[in-house]
Design a protein around this motif. Structure first.
Motif, mmCIF file in Angstrom:
data_model
loop_
_atom_site.group_PDB
_atom_site.id
_atom_site.type_symbol
_atom_site.label_atom_id
_atom_site.label_comp_id
_atom_site.label_asym_id
_atom_site.label_seq_id
_atom_site.Cartn_x
_atom_site.Cartn_y
_atom_site.Cartn_z
ATOM 1 N N SER A 235 -0.756 42.508 10.076
ATOM 2 C CA SER A 235 -1.782 42.497 11.124
ATOM 3 C C SER A 235 -3.054 41.805 10.640
ATOM 4 O O SER A 235 -3.667 41.025 11.376
ATOM 5 N N TYR A 236 -3.440 42.085 9.381
ATOM 6 C CA TYR A 236 -4.657 41.448 8.867
ATOM 7 C C TYR A 236 -4.446 39.948 8.651
ATOM 8 O O TYR A 236 -5.353 39.147 8.917
ATOM 9 N N LEU A 237 -3.256 39.564 8.191
ATOM 10 C CA LEU A 237 -2.970 38.138 8.024
ATOM 11 C C LEU A 237 -3.041 37.407 9.365
ATOM 12 O O LEU A 237 -3.592 36.300 9.460
ATOM 13 N N ILE A 238 -2.498 38.025 10.387
ATOM 14 C CA ILE A 238 -2.569 37.432 11.729
ATOM 15 C C ILE A 238 -4.023 37.342 12.180
ATOM 16 O O ILE A 238 -4.458 36.332 12.748
ATOM 17 N N ILE B 285 -9.007 34.298 13.576
ATOM 18 C CA ILE B 285 -10.410 33.946 13.315
ATOM 19 C C ILE B 285 -10.526 32.465 12.967
ATOM 20 O O ILE B 285 -11.427 31.763 13.445
ATOM 21 N N TYR B 286 -9.612 31.966 12.143
ATOM 22 C CA TYR B 286 -9.655 30.556 11.765
ATOM 23 C C TYR B 286 -9.417 29.660 12.979
ATOM 24 O O TYR B 286 -10.074 28.627 13.147
ATOM 25 N N HIS B 287 -8.500 30.082 13.852
ATOM 26 C CA HIS B 287 -8.160 29.271 15.024
ATOM 27 C C HIS B 287 -9.312 29.227 16.028
ATOM 28 O O HIS B 287 -9.695 28.147 16.506
ATOM 29 N N TYR B 288 -9.884 30.388 16.332
ATOM 30 C CA TYR B 288 -10.930 30.446 17.356
ATOM 31 C C TYR B 288 -12.349 30.311 16.787
ATOM 32 O O TYR B 288 -13.246 29.808 17.471
#
Length: 236
Positions: free
Chosen positions: A159-162, A167-170
């Motif tokens: 879940s944290y990796l996702i 965060i990186y994507h948006y």
């Protein structure tokens, strides 16, 4: 032992509660230290902050069990300790100071000095180690099956990796500097290593709990049973 354990729980709860409050409502970093362009996700983007919330909740449950001795709360406490509080807490402390020893710019840049209190840094990344090791030593825990405990631990890790990829994507940035300096080829291997390290701490906690409390129960069973004593008398 009861007083010592309750004191450990109280220290754990109050220290994490104070650190969360200070970090969320008092600490203010200037724009050149923490750009508003990296505000996506708020404090919840940091594993350190999420871990503080986890630890605060865990030690609150421990205190509640100290007061009530509820079997349900004991079971909740044991599952939480095994699958989350111990492995994640130890991981946060070890990975933070491990990266710091290699190059602190990877995890806690020098530009934060003078703006981020040293004592807060230790409440976030250091005290969790003795607190969790103390909990392991002073309180017995009945570990859930590895399927249950391992599944919860793996689900939290995934879940944290996702979340950091969201965060990186948006948001357009990596949460921690170490991810920014790694190449796209190396980064997945580092993430896989972190996942493996986290699960290793889960297994280590399970093994240490078994060793410590098996030894303790063994001492309690050193006296021969009445039937064994009667049989020994007959044989003599």
């Amino acid at each position: 032992m009861g007083f010592l354990t309750a004191s450990l729980h109280l220290v754990g709860f109050t220290s994490f509660a104070w650190a969360i409050y200070y970090d969320a409502w008092i600490l203010e970093l200037p724009e050149h230290i923490h750009s508003k362009s990296e505000s996506y996700g708020g404090l919840a983007k940091y594993l350190t902050f999420l871990n503080m919330c986890l630890q605060c909740l865990f030690f609150a449950i421990c205190l509640l069990h100290d007061i009530t001795s509820s079997k349900f709360i004991k079971k909740t406490k044991d599952i939480m300790f095994a699958s989350a509080a111990f492995p994640i807490g130890i991981f946060v402390g070890v990975i933070f100071w491990g990266l710091w020893s290699v190059d602190r710019e990877l995890i806690f840049p020098k530009k934060l000095d003078g703006h981020f209190p040293v004592w807060l840094n230790h409440l976030m990344h250091t005290t969790v180690l003795p607190l969790q090791l103390g909990e392991l030593t002073f309180s017995s825990h009945k570990y859930p099956s590895r399927v249950i405990g391992g599944t919860i631990n793996s689900a939290l890790t995934l879940s944290y990796l996702i979340w950091i990829h969201v965060i990186y994507h948006y948001g357009g940035f990596w949460v921690y500097p170490v991810f920014r300096v790694l190449t796209p080829t190396v980064r997945p291997f580092f993430m896989a290593f972190c996942c493996l390290l986290g699960f290793t701490f889960y297994i280590a906690g399970e093994k240490m709990n078994s060793i410590i409390w098996r030894k303790d129960s063994g001492k309690q069973n050193t006296k021969p049973q009445p039937s064994a004593r009667r049989k020994a008398k007959k044989d003599n």
